[in-house]
Motif scaffolding. Structure first.
Motif, short mmCIF file in Angstrom:
data_model
loop_
_atom_site.label_atom_id
_atom_site.label_comp_id
_atom_site.label_asym_id
_atom_site.label_seq_id
_atom_site.Cartn_x
_atom_site.Cartn_y
_atom_site.Cartn_z
N GLU A 293 0.84 -1.20 0.00
CA GLU A 293 0.00 0.00 0.00
C GLU A 293 0.87 1.24 0.00
N ALA A 294 0.48 2.19 -0.80
CA ALA A 294 1.13 3.50 -0.84
C ALA A 294 0.18 4.51 -0.20
N VAL A 295 0.69 5.26 0.77
CA VAL A 295 -0.12 6.26 1.46
C VAL A 295 0.24 7.63 0.91
N GLY A 296 -0.76 8.34 0.43
CA GLY A 296 -0.57 9.64 -0.17
C GLY A 296 -0.91 10.78 0.76
N PRO A 297 -1.14 11.95 0.21
CA PRO A 297 -1.41 13.15 1.02
C PRO A 297 -2.83 13.16 1.57
N VAL A 298 -3.07 14.10 2.47
CA VAL A 298 -4.43 14.33 2.96
C VAL A 298 -5.26 14.82 1.79
N TRP A 299 -6.44 14.22 1.61
CA TRP A 299 -7.25 14.48 0.43
C TRP A 299 -8.44 15.35 0.79
N PRO A 300 -8.79 16.33 -0.07
CA PRO A 300 -9.96 17.18 0.18
C PRO A 300 -11.26 16.37 0.15
N PHE A 301 -12.26 16.85 0.87
CA PHE A 301 -13.52 16.13 0.96
C PHE A 301 -14.24 16.03 -0.38
N ALA A 302 -14.25 17.07 -1.18
CA ALA A 302 -15.04 17.10 -2.40
C ALA A 302 -14.35 16.40 -3.58
N ALA A 303 -13.07 16.12 -3.50
CA ALA A 303 -12.33 15.57 -4.64
C ALA A 303 -12.33 14.04 -4.61
N VAL A 304 -12.48 13.44 -5.80
CA VAL A 304 -12.40 11.99 -5.96
C VAL A 304 -10.98 11.66 -6.41
N PRO A 305 -10.27 10.77 -5.67
CA PRO A 305 -8.87 10.50 -6.04
C PRO A 305 -8.75 9.54 -7.22
N TRP A 306 -7.64 9.68 -7.93
CA TRP A 306 -7.21 8.74 -8.97
C TRP A 306 -5.80 8.33 -8.61
N CYS A 307 -5.51 7.05 -8.61
CA CYS A 307 -4.18 6.53 -8.29
C CYS A 307 -3.64 5.76 -9.49
N GLY A 308 -2.39 5.98 -9.82
CA GLY A 308 -1.78 5.28 -10.94
C GLY A 308 -0.30 5.08 -10.74
N VAL A 309 0.28 4.17 -11.50
CA VAL A 309 1.71 3.90 -11.42
C VAL A 309 2.45 4.91 -12.28
N ALA A 310 3.34 5.67 -11.65
CA ALA A 310 4.15 6.65 -12.39
C ALA A 310 5.51 6.07 -12.77
N GLY A 311 5.96 5.06 -12.08
CA GLY A 311 7.25 4.45 -12.38
C GLY A 311 7.46 3.22 -11.52
N ALA A 312 8.39 2.34 -11.94
CA ALA A 312 8.68 1.14 -11.17
C ALA A 312 10.09 0.70 -11.48
N GLU A 313 10.76 0.15 -10.46
CA GLU A 313 12.10 -0.40 -10.62
C GLU A 313 12.14 -1.79 -9.98
N PHE A 314 12.86 -2.69 -10.62
CA PHE A 314 13.01 -4.04 -10.11
C PHE A 314 14.46 -4.27 -9.75
N THR A 315 14.70 -4.84 -8.56
CA THR A 315 16.04 -5.19 -8.12
C THR A 315 16.08 -6.69 -7.84
N PRO A 316 16.90 -7.45 -8.56
CA PRO A 316 16.97 -8.89 -8.31
C PRO A 316 17.54 -9.18 -6.93
N ALA A 317 17.09 -10.27 -6.33
CA ALA A 317 17.59 -10.68 -5.03
C ALA A 317 19.02 -11.19 -5.18
N PRO A 318 19.87 -10.93 -4.19
CA PRO A 318 21.27 -11.41 -4.29
C PRO A 318 21.37 -12.90 -4.15
#
Length: 138
Positions: free
Chosen positions: A113-138
């Protein structure tokens, strides 16, 4: 004779400069043999599965899911963007948060889960992936 020496030096320096500039280009274009297949992008492995406003804190929360690569286990760091449903962010630019999803085994699905900012009461949020990185396990 002095003028001839100057022209010779200028010609020599021009030749050295041309070698320094064009050698890397030639190695890039003609070197290396057949190229390997590009690695699968980490953006293809992650997605947002839910977007809600927490009633207690009024913070927007995004549920993120990472599907394991078929080759190796590893961890994902996902940048999640929070906007209004009309594409803007109240008060300015879109907010972003990072979520780390460790220990993703091959062919497995892990969640975070990603926790974002405090959101205004009247606004409906939209959440999306802006970027991603993968790191292989050693």
């Amino acid at each position: 004779m002095t003028l001839l020496k100057r022209h010779g030096r200028l010609l020599g320096l021009s030749a050295v400069a041309a070698v320094l500039v064009f050698t890397p280009l030639g190695l890039y274009v003609w070197g290396g043999g057949p190229a390997a297949a590009p690695p699968r992008g980490a953006l293809q492995d992650v997605r947002v599965t839910g977007c809600r406003v927490d009633p207690a804190s009024r913070r927007v929360v995004a549920a993120v899911e990472a599907s394991g690569r078929s080759e190796v286990a590893g961890a994902y760091v996902v940048t999640v963007e929070f906007r209004d449903d009309d594409g803007s962010r109240p008060g300015g630019r879109a907010a972003q948060a990072l979520v780390r999803i460790p220990g993703v085994a091959p062919q497995a699905v892990e969640r975070g889960e990603a926790v974002g900012p405090v959101w205004p009461f009247a606004a409906v949020p939209w959440c999306g992936v802006a970027g991603a990185e993968f790191t292989p396990a050693p």
